[in-house]
Design a protein around this motif. Structure first.
Motif, PDB file in Angstrom:
ATOM      1  N   ILE A   1       0.827  -1.122   0.032  1.00 50.99           N
ATOM      2  CA  ILE A   1       0.195  -0.174   0.039  1.00 50.99           C
ATOM      3  C   ILE A   1       0.678   1.225   0.023  1.00 50.99           C
ATOM      4  O   ILE A   1       0.472   2.099  -0.705  1.00 50.99           O
ATOM      5  CB  ILE A   1      -0.863  -0.024   1.233  1.00 50.99           C
ATOM      6  CG1 ILE A   1      -2.023  -0.923   0.958  1.00 50.99           C
ATOM      7  CG2 ILE A   1      -1.543   1.388   1.318  1.00 50.99           C
ATOM      8  CD1 ILE A   1      -2.874  -1.395   2.207  1.00 50.99           C
ATOM      9  N   MET A   2       1.722   1.372   0.933  1.00 51.53           N
ATOM     10  CA  MET A   2       2.744   2.481   0.823  1.00 51.53           C
ATOM     11  C   MET A   2       3.505   2.702  -0.641  1.00 51.53           C
ATOM     12  O   MET A   2       3.467   3.801  -0.998  1.00 51.53           O
ATOM     13  CB  MET A   2       3.895   2.254   1.984  1.00 51.53           C
ATOM     14  CG  MET A   2       3.192   2.311   3.477  1.00 51.53           C
ATOM     15  SD  MET A   2       2.000   3.693   3.820  1.00 51.53           S
ATOM     16  CE  MET A   2       3.263   4.982   3.892  1.00 51.53           C
TER      17      MET A   2
ATOM     18  N   GLY B   1      -5.144   3.374  -8.956  1.00 50.92           N
ATOM     19  CA  GLY B   1      -3.811   2.832  -8.719  1.00 50.92           C
ATOM     20  C   GLY B   1      -3.617   2.159  -7.475  1.00 50.92           C
ATOM     21  O   GLY B   1      -2.759   1.079  -7.323  1.00 50.92           O
ATOM     22  N   ILE B   2      -4.153   2.588  -6.402  1.00 49.36           N
ATOM     23  CA  ILE B   2      -4.210   2.021  -5.071  1.00 49.36           C
ATOM     24  C   ILE B   2      -4.689   0.655  -5.084  1.00 49.36           C
ATOM     25  O   ILE B   2      -4.027  -0.372  -4.706  1.00 49.36           O
ATOM     26  CB  ILE B   2      -4.366   2.947  -4.040  1.00 49.36           C
ATOM     27  CG1 ILE B   2      -3.777   4.127  -3.836  1.00 49.36           C
ATOM     28  CG2 ILE B   2      -4.592   2.248  -2.600  1.00 49.36           C
ATOM     29  CD1 ILE B   2      -4.299   5.313  -2.963  1.00 49.36           C
ATOM     30  N   MET B   3      -5.968   0.497  -5.598  1.00 51.92           N
ATOM     31  CA  MET B   3      -6.435  -0.701  -5.754  1.00 51.92           C
ATOM     32  C   MET B   3      -5.589  -1.724  -6.722  1.00 51.92           C
ATOM     33  O   MET B   3      -5.377  -2.692  -6.120  1.00 51.92           O
ATOM     34  CB  MET B   3      -7.599  -0.725  -6.451  1.00 51.92           C
ATOM     35  CG  MET B   3      -9.109  -0.239  -5.427  1.00 51.92           C
ATOM     36  SD  MET B   3     -10.665  -0.517  -5.916  1.00 51.92           S
ATOM     37  CE  MET B   3     -10.672  -0.880  -7.699  1.00 51.92           C
ATOM     38  N   ALA B   4      -5.201  -1.312  -7.822  1.00 51.57           N
ATOM     39  CA  ALA B   4      -4.382  -2.167  -8.669  1.00 51.57           C
ATOM     40  C   ALA B   4      -3.092  -2.474  -8.127  1.00 51.57           C
ATOM     41  O   ALA B   4      -2.366  -3.536  -8.195  1.00 51.57           O
ATOM     42  CB  ALA B   4      -3.984  -1.336  -9.865  1.00 51.57           C
ATOM     43  N   GLY B   5      -2.476  -1.768  -6.920  1.00 49.92           N
ATOM     44  CA  GLY B   5      -1.430  -2.290  -6.136  1.00 49.92           C
ATOM     45  C   GLY B   5      -1.449  -3.074  -4.726  1.00 49.92           C
ATOM     46  O   GLY B   5      -0.823  -3.800  -4.711  1.00 49.92           O
ATOM     47  N   THR B   6      -2.710  -2.882  -4.407  1.00 50.77           N
ATOM     48  CA  THR B   6      -3.113  -3.458  -3.151  1.00 50.77           C
ATOM     49  C   THR B   6      -3.601  -4.968  -3.315  1.00 50.77           C
ATOM     50  O   THR B   6      -3.279  -5.844  -2.763  1.00 50.77           O
ATOM     51  CB  THR B   6      -4.057  -2.598  -2.334  1.00 50.77           C
ATOM     52  OG1 THR B   6      -3.500  -1.344  -1.966  1.00 50.77           O
ATOM     53  CG2 THR B   6      -4.348  -3.466  -0.964  1.00 50.77           C
ATOM     54  N   LEU B   7      -4.488  -5.141  -4.203  1.00 50.74           N
ATOM     55  CA  LEU B   7      -5.068  -6.294  -4.542  1.00 50.74           C
ATOM     56  C   LEU B   7      -4.036  -7.265  -4.841  1.00 50.74           C
ATOM     57  O   LEU B   7      -4.123  -8.461  -4.548  1.00 50.74           O
ATOM     58  CB  LEU B   7      -6.139  -6.372  -5.484  1.00 50.74           C
ATOM     59  CG  LEU B   7      -7.303  -5.498  -5.343  1.00 50.74           C
ATOM     60  CD1 LEU B   7      -8.477  -5.409  -6.464  1.00 50.74           C
ATOM     61  CD2 LEU B   7      -8.027  -6.038  -3.938  1.00 50.74           C
ATOM     62  N   PRO B   8      -3.078  -7.115  -5.935  1.00 54.15           N
ATOM     63  CA  PRO B   8      -2.000  -8.050  -6.160  1.00 54.15           C
ATOM     64  C   PRO B   8      -1.045  -8.474  -4.749  1.00 54.15           C
ATOM     65  O   PRO B   8      -0.599  -9.356  -4.925  1.00 54.15           O
ATOM     66  CB  PRO B   8      -1.151  -7.602  -7.312  1.00 54.15           C
ATOM     67  CG  PRO B   8      -1.989  -6.426  -7.872  1.00 54.15           C
ATOM     68  CD  PRO B   8      -2.835  -5.945  -6.687  1.00 54.15           C
TER      69      PRO B   8
END
Length: 156
Positions: free
Chosen positions: A84-85, A129-136
């Motif tokens: 997330i960060m 963008g945050i979702m695309a980085g957090t979900l994986p």
């Protein structure tokens, strides 16, 4: 009537021109959405593989945490917070850079005198963008919780 007076001129009704413009905008919108979907999917796969590699490289460290009494949820939270960060930082920088480029290139590329940026679109892009980085990061976080602390201690 104009066509009768000027037989060699290309005459079109305003309605036809407007419909052609609307069709062009719709096509560009569909293409942009398809391209954005592909880019986000590739980025998500890249984040997934990078985070998995990070978890695999840190098996000893994560196993030691488990042996010291860290709960599985704490280890999962650690991996998720890293994702997330990193995603938040890159999303904010990307949004700022995208808006600045749009402002700088609006005049030379699109012949626009001024450009108004929509904060709702910027916020939506940031959240995507945050979702695309957090979900994986969910799968690597789950995988990190499955590390056996005894096996990790034996490798030290």
């Amino acid at each position: 009537q104009i066509k009768e007076k000027l037989p060699h001129a290309r005459v079109m009704a305003v309605r036809q021109i407007v419909e052609a413009e609307i069709a062009t905008v719709r096509l560009a919108r569909r293409f942009s959405l398809a391209l954005a979907t592909i880019v986000i999917s590739v980025a998500a796969l890249f984040i997934l593989t990078t985070t998995l590699a990070s978890v695999n490289e840190r098996k000893r460290e994560l196993g030691l945490f488990r042996a010291l009494g860290f709960r599985r949820s704490a280890i999962a939270r650690l991996i998720l917070m890293e994702g997330i960060m990193i995603t938040l930082a890159s999303g904010v920088l990307g949004t700022i850079a995208g808006n600045l480029l749009a402002l700088l290139l609006a005049r030379p590329l699109a012949n626009l005198e001024s450009l108004s940026l929509n904060p709702t679109i910027s916020l939506g892009a940031l959240l995507m963008g945050i979702m695309a980085g957090t979900l994986p990061s969910l799968y690597p976080a789950w995988k990190a919780t499955k590390i056996d602390p005894v096996a990790a201690l034996l490798t030290i």
